[in-house]
Design a protein around this motif. Structure first.
Motif, short mmCIF file in Angstrom:
data_model
loop_
_atom_site.label_atom_id
_atom_site.label_comp_id
_atom_site.label_asym_id
_atom_site.label_seq_id
_atom_site.Cartn_x
_atom_site.Cartn_y
_atom_site.Cartn_z
N LEU A 57 37.30 16.78 32.05
CA LEU A 57 37.46 16.69 33.51
C LEU A 57 36.19 17.17 34.17
O LEU A 57 35.66 18.21 33.82
CB LEU A 57 38.63 17.56 33.97
CG LEU A 57 39.99 17.26 33.35
CD1 LEU A 57 41.00 18.29 33.80
CD2 LEU A 57 40.44 15.87 33.72
N SER A 60 35.76 16.90 41.04
CA SER A 60 36.98 17.23 41.78
C SER A 60 38.20 17.31 40.88
O SER A 60 39.11 18.11 41.15
CB SER A 60 37.22 16.22 42.90
OG SER A 60 37.40 14.93 42.35
N ALA A 61 38.24 16.54 39.80
CA ALA A 61 39.38 16.61 38.88
C ALA A 61 39.42 17.98 38.20
O ALA A 61 40.50 18.56 38.01
CB ALA A 61 39.29 15.51 37.83
N ARG A 64 40.64 20.56 40.83
CA ARG A 64 42.09 20.45 41.02
C ARG A 64 42.84 21.05 39.85
O ARG A 64 43.83 21.77 40.02
CB ARG A 64 42.49 18.98 41.19
CG ARG A 64 42.47 18.48 42.59
CD ARG A 64 43.21 17.15 42.73
NE ARG A 64 42.96 16.20 41.67
CZ ARG A 64 41.99 15.29 41.67
NH1 ARG A 64 41.17 15.22 42.69
NH2 ARG A 64 41.84 14.47 40.66
N VAL A 84 47.75 15.93 32.40
CA VAL A 84 46.37 15.56 32.70
C VAL A 84 45.79 14.66 31.61
O VAL A 84 45.05 13.72 31.91
CB VAL A 84 45.50 16.83 32.88
CG1 VAL A 84 44.04 16.49 32.92
CG2 VAL A 84 45.89 17.55 34.15
#
Length: 100
Positions: A57, A60-61, A64, A84
């Protein structure tokens, strides 16, 4: 500038932080905590399944994910990592050969 996600430190591993008060049962596939996550210095998050890299990731992932992961107990953390990573064990991987 601060780190993405706030409290996460580079190189921090999230695997099996707390096994106490874990509501998972023995027949639960996540009971043995197969997922682990760690952060890199650039802010990206590596998620592994039984020691093999499954998801990376970034940006922004990763922010989050870290926001949701901070403060989660062991069971919730395993569920979050499972969500995820997606459906990676259901035959959607391509083999090395070309298909007709």
């Amino acid at each position: 500038m601060g780190r993405p996600g706030g409290a996460a430190r580079p190189g921090r591993s999230f695997a099996a932080e707390s096994r106490r008060n874990c509501p998972m049962t023995a027949d639960d596939p996540l009971a043995d905590e197969p997922f682990a996550a760690s952060t890199r210095a650039d802010g990206s998050v590596l998620i592994t399944y039984r020691g093999k890299l499954v998801t990376l990731l970034r940006a922004s992932a990763a922010v989050r994910f870290l926001a949701r992961f901070d403060g989660a107990d062991a069971a919730a953390g395993q569920q979050l990592m499972a969500r995820v990573t997606g459906n990676f064990k259901r035959g959607n991987e391509r083999s090395g050969r070309k298909r007709p």
